[in-house]
Scaffold this motif. Structure first.
Motif, mmCIF file in Angstrom:
data_model
loop_
_atom_site.group_PDB
_atom_site.id
_atom_site.type_symbol
_atom_site.label_atom_id
_atom_site.label_comp_id
_atom_site.label_asym_id
_atom_site.label_seq_id
_atom_site.Cartn_x
_atom_site.Cartn_y
_atom_site.Cartn_z
ATOM 1 N N ALA A 206 48.219 46.511 44.986
ATOM 2 C CA ALA A 206 47.800 46.115 43.642
ATOM 3 C C ALA A 206 46.278 46.065 43.527
ATOM 4 N N LEU A 207 45.605 45.604 44.588
ATOM 5 C CA LEU A 207 44.143 45.551 44.561
ATOM 6 C C LEU A 207 43.548 46.945 44.475
ATOM 7 N N ARG A 208 44.147 47.896 45.168
ATOM 8 C CA ARG A 208 43.633 49.268 45.100
ATOM 9 C C ARG A 208 43.786 49.825 43.682
ATOM 10 N N ARG A 209 44.931 49.532 43.049
ATOM 11 C CA ARG A 209 45.122 49.989 41.665
ATOM 12 C C ARG A 209 44.108 49.323 40.737
ATOM 13 N N LEU A 210 43.866 48.047 40.986
ATOM 14 C CA LEU A 210 42.901 47.321 40.161
ATOM 15 C C LEU A 210 41.513 47.941 40.276
ATOM 16 N N LEU A 211 41.092 48.232 41.503
ATOM 17 C CA LEU A 211 39.758 48.817 41.701
ATOM 18 C C LEU A 211 39.656 50.199 41.066
ATOM 19 N N GLU A 212 40.748 50.962 41.109
ATOM 20 C CA GLU A 212 40.728 52.276 40.462
ATOM 21 C C GLU A 212 40.565 52.135 38.950
ATOM 22 N N ASP A 213 41.293 51.170 38.360
ATOM 23 C CA ASP A 213 41.167 50.964 36.910
ATOM 24 C C ASP A 213 39.786 50.446 36.542
ATOM 25 N N VAL A 214 39.202 49.597 37.394
ATOM 26 C CA VAL A 214 37.844 49.117 37.146
ATOM 27 C C VAL A 214 36.858 50.285 37.182
ATOM 28 N N ALA A 215 37.007 51.148 38.187
ATOM 29 C CA ALA A 215 36.094 52.285 38.313
ATOM 30 C C ALA A 215 36.205 53.236 37.130
ATOM 31 N N GLN A 216 37.395 53.318 36.520
ATOM 32 C CA GLN A 216 37.584 54.207 35.374
ATOM 33 C C GLN A 216 37.229 53.546 34.044
ATOM 34 N N GLY A 217 36.710 52.328 34.117
ATOM 35 C CA GLY A 217 36.232 51.663 32.909
ATOM 36 C C GLY A 217 37.308 51.068 32.041
ATOM 37 N N ARG A 218 38.489 50.809 32.590
ATOM 38 C CA ARG A 218 39.586 50.256 31.801
ATOM 39 C C ARG A 218 39.576 48.732 31.768
ATOM 40 N N ILE A 219 38.765 48.098 32.633
ATOM 41 C CA ILE A 219 38.766 46.648 32.759
ATOM 42 C C ILE A 219 37.326 46.150 32.729
ATOM 43 N N ASP A 220 37.121 45.076 31.987
ATOM 44 C CA ASP A 220 35.794 44.472 31.908
ATOM 45 C C ASP A 220 35.668 43.239 32.794
ATOM 46 N N ILE A 221 36.742 42.432 32.885
ATOM 47 C CA ILE A 221 36.713 41.205 33.673
ATOM 48 C C ILE A 221 37.996 41.107 34.486
ATOM 49 N N VAL A 222 37.846 40.743 35.750
ATOM 50 C CA VAL A 222 38.984 40.457 36.615
ATOM 51 C C VAL A 222 39.125 38.940 36.709
ATOM 52 N N VAL A 223 40.275 38.424 36.330
ATOM 53 C CA VAL A 223 40.516 36.981 36.301
ATOM 54 C C VAL A 223 41.420 36.611 37.471
ATOM 55 N N VAL A 224 40.965 35.638 38.274
ATOM 56 C CA VAL A 224 41.757 35.153 39.404
ATOM 57 C C VAL A 224 41.817 33.633 39.351
ATOM 58 N N TYR A 225 42.774 33.055 40.086
ATOM 59 C CA TYR A 225 42.927 31.603 40.085
ATOM 60 C C TYR A 225 41.864 30.934 40.945
ATOM 61 N N LYS A 226 41.645 31.515 42.149
ATOM 62 C CA LYS A 226 40.573 31.063 43.033
ATOM 63 C C LYS A 226 39.935 32.281 43.671
ATOM 64 N N VAL A 227 38.698 32.147 44.061
ATOM 65 C CA VAL A 227 37.987 33.285 44.600
ATOM 66 C C VAL A 227 38.583 33.762 45.922
ATOM 67 N N ASP A 228 39.173 32.839 46.723
ATOM 68 C CA ASP A 228 39.730 33.270 47.997
ATOM 69 C C ASP A 228 41.011 34.065 47.815
ATOM 70 N N ARG A 229 41.563 34.096 46.573
ATOM 71 C CA ARG A 229 42.708 34.964 46.306
ATOM 72 C C ARG A 229 42.272 36.415 46.250
ATOM 73 N N LEU A 230 41.029 36.640 45.891
ATOM 74 C CA LEU A 230 40.511 38.001 45.830
ATOM 75 C C LEU A 230 40.220 38.518 47.229
ATOM 76 N N THR A 231 39.547 37.722 48.065
ATOM 77 C CA THR A 231 39.273 38.089 49.452
ATOM 78 C C THR A 231 38.787 36.857 50.197
ATOM 79 N N ARG A 232 39.008 36.869 51.498
ATOM 80 C CA ARG A 232 38.492 35.807 52.362
ATOM 81 C C ARG A 232 37.414 36.335 53.308
ATOM 82 N N SER A 233 36.961 37.530 53.071
ATOM 83 C CA SER A 233 35.964 38.144 53.951
ATOM 84 C C SER A 233 34.675 38.383 53.174
ATOM 85 N N LEU A 234 33.557 37.957 53.749
ATOM 86 C CA LEU A 234 32.267 38.183 53.099
ATOM 87 C C LEU A 234 31.954 39.665 52.974
ATOM 88 N N LEU A 235 32.259 40.428 54.031
ATOM 89 C CA LEU A 235 31.987 41.862 54.000
ATOM 90 C C LEU A 235 32.803 42.532 52.903
#
Length: 698
Positions: A206-235
């Motif tokens: 799902a994250l890969r699909r999200l990034l593809e849609d972001v790159a194609q300009g279909r999404i302006d804001i990604v909304v998550v419940y907490k930031v660690d749901r998006l990733t737990r890695s600084l890199l």
């Protein structure tokens, strides 16, 4: 894209935005049957399977028959072949039913379709949490801001519920977007849910699909419940920020107030992520330290206990009936002095592995103890009342089953036995090409093997041919070829040569009286049958050498030996050898090599029993769930398995017909194994994506 493909894509895309209630309504409308009591994500996958099966067709007749036979083989029912006539007399009248070629039964002119298990499968995506970022507005008014909700959950616990924790987080994010409607925020219909996936990697469907849609300009804001749901890695987070910035997008955490469009907001976010990554690493270290400290105190830290024990809190309790068998095995080993003889003695005396139930509810035992199991038992220090952790051995809290004197005597006997190279004639499954297989430079491969424990605790031996650096401990590239596959390929190619007698006569320049040709063809078929039966002596007579290259395998056979087997004379210009070229190639998988055909399939087109069992089990469970009478929780209680395991297996009822057919016939790619099928997110809704992921040959 054809009109039909466009219609299918439109229907599948519409499923992604449907709520749980809408999905249920769509199921009833489409199938006119009760709604299965499964999660919305699983139901979405089932609907996708129904849509594509109706438009593109389901299983063909052969695949349906194979699946029905596989399911009947494990259910006690009888598989009926096409053309079979079933006759029953009832109320003074004979009723005749005939099974047609299409798999349907005919009775008094009416056809009734046989129930073939066929259902789609899909990963149940789980909702998780979210993060907050506000977009900049242009001067002069409000603009429309497209918001996508991303959710993730690290485990699959509770995902089978109609309304799980992911749904709750998604509703919270939807409510936040609605509260920002005055600023032009609107939610896109697409769902981006990753269930049962760790935040330590970006390889999430799902994250890969999200990034593809972001790159194609279909999404302006990604909304998550907490930031660690998006990733737990600084890199990984830095990569996401770069991707968002490149597309002029941002993200928002609805429970953590900061703005990543400012330097202070980015600093705050980096600090939060640093602590999230630190928490994950510290937790892992604590778990490792806890296990080491507990074992140092003699505690049992879980897993399947050795035969003779049962779990008793943080210790083990002796099961006296099983313990007596363990002591008998140790004593018999000293009498026989050989594990192979010990296994034969136990089987002859009817001493089987006792039936036991693991902590997950799986039943094990009830079969003869294998040599691998016996080796593990004879070397197990737990039987002496000790606990081993790595190279360290500590006094255990449990009672000993085997006295130290008996255990030491067995270890001395094991050490005294020869562990070097066995004579090939003594090997239960000899490496047929040992001493005759070389690489393209002429360096010989050396027959070797490795052992790996199975889920039942038994040891399975894997034979292979290894190039010299691995065997000698030297440096340089190393190649390992699976012995079972290349042995079978060589035997098949040479057997095929003897089955085509005219081609064999031409290749070896035999001088044959035409009147002898029928007799030679019979003799050739006999030799071919012996070769396929792994006749070692016959293979040694014919085979000169096997040369393995990255793109092909060359098999050199002795023309003189072939002529002698056929009792025929050779012409003066006869070649000394016959070379057979096979297109099988080596494909690297980690440090090991696999022998695959040009289309990516393994050389041995033999169904993988473990894959077939998973497919069959998935279809059986789906048949019950589809009736709408039971749910996954009830089924788990009956089958004595966890919810997560059943969810993973159940998705295997939904691959495309091409994938299921390939698995049932053993034509799947070499890399498609149980782990790949059971991996979270392994099967998307669309068949084309499934086949691209699973049936790729590269």
């Amino acid at each position: 894209m054809s009109p039909m493909d466009a219609r299918i894509e439109a229907e599948l895309a519409a499923l992604e935005g449907l709520s749980s209630a809408a999905l249920k309504e769509r199921w009833v409308t489409m199938t006119s049957s009760p709604v299965p009591r499964i999660s919305p994500a699983m139901l979405r996958l089932a609907l996708g399977r129904e849509i594509q099966a109706r438009a593109l067709g389901g299983f063909d007749r052969q695949t349906g028959q194979r699946l029905a036979q596989a399911m009947a083989a494990g259910s006690g029912t009888v598989a009926v072949s096409p053309g079979t006539r079933l006759v029953r007399e009832w109320q003074g009248r004979a009723h005749v039913v005939t099974v047609g070629e299409d798999g349907a039964v005919r009775w008094e002119g009416r056809g009734v379709s046989l129930p073939l298990r066929r259902c789609p499968r899909h990963h149940r995506h789980a909702l998780v949490r979210a993060c907050l970022l506000r977009p900049q507005e242009e001067d002069g008014g409000m603009k429309s801001v497209r918001c996508a909700i991303y959710t993730r959950k690290s485990s699959e616990e509770g995902l089978a519920q109609d309304f799980n924790s992911l749904d709750a987080k998604r509703e919270a994010c939807s409510a936040y977007i609605l509260s920002q409607a005055s600023e032009g925020w609107s939610q896109v219909p697409d769902r981006y849910d990753d269930g049962g996936l760790s935040g330590g990697t970006l390889e999430r469907p799902a994250l890969r699909r999200l990034l593809e849609d972001v790159a194609q300009g279909r999404i302006d804001i990604v909304v998550v419940y907490k930031v660690d749901r998006l990733t737990r890695s600084l890199l990984d987070f830095s990569k996401l920020v770069e991707a968002f910035d490149a597309a002029s997008a941002s993200f928002v955490s609805i429970t953590q107030s900061f703005n990543t469009t400012t330097s202070m907001g980015r600093l705050t976010l980096n600090m939060l992520l640093s602590f999230a990554q630190f928490e994950r690493e510290v937790t892992a270290e604590r778990i490792r330290d806890k296990i080491a400290a507990s074992k140092a105190k003699g505690m049992w830290m879980g897993g399947i206990p050795p035969l003779g024990y049962r779990p008793d809190g943080r210790s083990l309790a002796v099961v006296e009936e099983h313990a007596a068998l363990v002591r008998t095995i140790f004593g018999l080993y000293l009498e026989t002095g050989n594990v192979r003889c010990l296994a034969q003695r136990l089987e002859r005396d009817g001493l089987l592995a006792p039936m036991r139930t693991t902590g997950t509810g799986r039943r094990i035992g009830g079969r003869p103890l294998s040599r691998g199991q016996l080796y593990l038992m004879l070397k197990c220090r737990t039987y002496t009342g000790r606990v081993q952790h790595g190279d360290q051995v500590y006094p255990g809290l449990h009672d000993a089953i085997v006295p130290d004197e008996l255990y030491d005597a067995v270890q001395a006997q094991l050490a005294a036995n020869t562990h070097g190279h066995r004579q090939r004639i003594r090997a239960a499954a000899p490496s047929l090409l040992a001493g005759r297989i070389v690489d393209r430079t002429g360096v010989p491969f050396i027959a070797s093997h490795a052992s790996k424990g199975s889920a039942t605790g038994a040891q399975k031996r894997w034979r292979y041919y290894a190039s010299a650096p691995r065997q000698s401990g030297g440096q340089g590239s190393t190649v390992r070829i699976p012995a079972r596959e290349i042995d079978a390929m060589v035997l098949h190619r040479i057997a095929t040569l003897f089955e085509d007698m005219l081609d064999l006569i031409e290749r070896t320049a035999l001088e044959v009286d035409p009147r002898r040709l029928p007799a030679l063809e019979i003799r050739g078929r006999e030799i071919a049958a012996q070769l396929r039966g792994r006749n070692r002596e016959l293979l040694d007579t014919v085979l000169l050498r096997v040369e393995v290259e990255e793109g092909r395998t060359m098999i050199h056979c002795s023309s003189e030996a072939i002529a002698a087997l056929l009792q025929a004379e050779q012409a003066d210009h006869a070649p000394a050898r016959v070379t057979l070229v096979d297109g099988a190639r080596l494909r690297r998988s980690g440090r090991a090599m696999k022998l695959v055909q040009q289309d990516g399939r393994t050389v041995m087109a033999q169904p993988d029993a473990s894959l077939v069992r998973l497919i069959v089990q998935a279809h059986r469970w789906w048949d019950e769930l589809r009736k709408g009478e039971v749910n996954i929780t009830m089924l788990c209680e009956r089958e004595k398995v966890s919810d997560a395991w059943m969810s993973r297996v159940l998705r295997l009822a939904f691959p495309s017909p091409a994938i299921t057919g390939a698995i049932l016939t053993g034509r799947q790619p070499a890399g498609l194994n149980s782990a790949a099928l059971l991996a979270t997110g392994a099967v998307p809704v669309r068949w084309c994506e499934q086949e691209r992921m699973m049936m790729q040959t590269s």
